[in-house]
Design a protein around this motif. Structure first.
Motif, mmCIF file in Angstrom:
data_model
loop_
_atom_site.group_PDB
_atom_site.id
_atom_site.type_symbol
_atom_site.label_atom_id
_atom_site.label_comp_id
_atom_site.label_asym_id
_atom_site.label_seq_id
_atom_site.Cartn_x
_atom_site.Cartn_y
_atom_site.Cartn_z
ATOM 1 N N THR A 140 -9.771 -9.486 12.934
ATOM 2 C CA THR A 140 -9.120 -10.623 12.282
ATOM 3 C C THR A 140 -7.691 -10.250 11.901
ATOM 4 O O THR A 140 -7.318 -9.078 11.889
ATOM 5 N N MET A 141 -6.887 -11.260 11.578
ATOM 6 C CA MET A 141 -5.513 -10.991 11.144
ATOM 7 C C MET A 141 -5.492 -10.164 9.857
ATOM 8 O O MET A 141 -4.715 -9.219 9.729
ATOM 9 N N MET A 142 -6.349 -10.523 8.927
ATOM 10 C CA MET A 142 -6.421 -9.766 7.673
ATOM 11 C C MET A 142 -6.897 -8.341 7.921
ATOM 12 O O MET A 142 -6.410 -7.392 7.305
ATOM 13 N N GLY A 143 -7.838 -8.204 8.808
ATOM 14 C CA GLY A 143 -8.356 -6.884 9.136
ATOM 15 C C GLY A 143 -7.299 -6.003 9.778
ATOM 16 O O GLY A 143 -7.155 -4.823 9.440
ATOM 17 N N ARG A 144 -6.558 -6.568 10.706
ATOM 18 C CA ARG A 144 -5.477 -5.800 11.350
ATOM 19 C C ARG A 144 -4.413 -5.403 10.343
ATOM 20 O O ARG A 144 -3.938 -4.279 10.329
ATOM 21 N N LYS A 145 -4.045 -6.354 9.470
ATOM 22 C CA LYS A 145 -3.061 -6.039 8.430
ATOM 23 C C LYS A 145 -3.591 -4.929 7.537
ATOM 24 O O LYS A 145 -2.857 -3.996 7.172
ATOM 25 N N PHE A 146 -4.857 -5.027 7.176
ATOM 26 C CA PHE A 146 -5.448 -4.012 6.314
ATOM 27 C C PHE A 146 -5.345 -2.631 6.942
ATOM 28 O O PHE A 146 -4.878 -1.683 6.309
ATOM 29 N N LYS A 199 -1.297 -1.833 7.899
ATOM 30 C CA LYS A 199 -0.318 -1.780 6.807
ATOM 31 C C LYS A 199 -0.915 -1.206 5.527
ATOM 32 O O LYS A 199 -0.397 -0.236 4.975
ATOM 33 N N ASP A 200 -2.001 -1.810 5.052
ATOM 34 C CA ASP A 200 -2.533 -1.429 3.746
ATOM 35 C C ASP A 200 -3.057 0.007 3.727
ATOM 36 O O ASP A 200 -2.756 0.761 2.799
ATOM 37 N N VAL A 201 -3.812 0.385 4.727
ATOM 38 C CA VAL A 201 -4.345 1.748 4.769
ATOM 39 C C VAL A 201 -3.196 2.747 4.890
ATOM 40 O O VAL A 201 -3.190 3.788 4.218
ATOM 41 N N THR A 202 -2.208 2.420 5.680
ATOM 42 C CA THR A 202 -1.036 3.288 5.822
ATOM 43 C C THR A 202 -0.316 3.437 4.480
ATOM 44 O O THR A 202 0.069 4.550 4.097
ATOM 45 N N ASP A 203 -0.155 2.341 3.765
ATOM 46 C CA ASP A 203 0.480 2.390 2.439
ATOM 47 C C ASP A 203 -0.346 3.227 1.466
ATOM 48 O O ASP A 203 0.208 4.005 0.686
ATOM 49 N N ILE A 204 -1.645 3.052 1.494
ATOM 50 C CA ILE A 204 -2.529 3.822 0.613
ATOM 51 C C ILE A 204 -2.389 5.310 0.890
ATOM 52 O O ILE A 204 -2.266 6.123 -0.034
ATOM 53 N N VAL A 205 -2.394 5.686 2.144
ATOM 54 C CA VAL A 205 -2.247 7.098 2.510
ATOM 55 C C VAL A 205 -0.911 7.635 2.013
ATOM 56 O O VAL A 205 -0.837 8.732 1.450
ATOM 57 N N GLU A 206 0.144 6.866 2.202
ATOM 58 C CA GLU A 206 1.479 7.299 1.752
ATOM 59 C C GLU A 206 1.517 7.485 0.245
ATOM 60 O O GLU A 206 2.068 8.464 -0.260
ATOM 61 N N HIS A 207 0.919 6.562 -0.491
ATOM 62 C CA HIS A 207 0.898 6.677 -1.947
ATOM 63 C C HIS A 207 0.020 7.849 -2.396
ATOM 64 O O HIS A 207 0.356 8.536 -3.373
ATOM 65 N N LEU A 208 -1.064 8.084 -1.713
ATOM 66 C CA LEU A 208 -1.900 9.237 -2.052
ATOM 67 C C LEU A 208 -1.149 10.548 -1.835
ATOM 68 O O LEU A 208 -1.285 11.495 -2.616
ATOM 69 N N LYS A 209 -0.328 10.611 -0.795
ATOM 70 C CA LYS A 209 0.497 11.798 -0.556
ATOM 71 C C LYS A 209 1.474 12.000 -1.704
ATOM 72 O O LYS A 209 1.677 13.126 -2.164
ATOM 73 N N LYS A 210 2.090 10.900 -2.161
ATOM 74 C CA LYS A 210 3.034 10.990 -3.280
ATOM 75 C C LYS A 210 2.326 11.459 -4.555
ATOM 76 O O LYS A 210 2.857 12.299 -5.289
ATOM 77 N N ILE A 211 1.146 10.925 -4.809
ATOM 78 C CA ILE A 211 0.372 11.337 -5.978
ATOM 79 C C ILE A 211 0.030 12.813 -5.883
ATOM 80 O O ILE A 211 0.167 13.568 -6.858
#
Length: 58
Positions: A7-13, A16-28
């Motif tokens: 789905t569109m939401m699934g692809r975005k998740f 984009k979202d998982v990539t952002d989460i990983v990036e923020h976890l690296k910063k933390i």
């Protein structure tokens, strides 16, 4: 019915979202590591100060 990742939401998740989460976890992780290094340095300084005080009183 399509799977979530199709789905569109699934692809975005996943794209984009998982990539952002990983990036923020690296910063933390980096900030926690830095905080630990600073705390270790602070404790070494306190240990040195105590050692100076204890040897100075003898």
């Amino acid at each position: 019915m399509p799977e979530f990742f199709q789905t569109m939401m699934g692809r975005k998740f996943y794209e984009k979202d998982v990539t952002d989460i990983v990036e923020h976890l690296k910063k933390i992780s980096n900030e926690l590591e830095r905080a630990n290094e600073l705390k270790e340095h602070e404790l070494r300084l306190k240990e040195q100060a105590l050692l100076v005080l204890s040897t100075g009183k003898r």
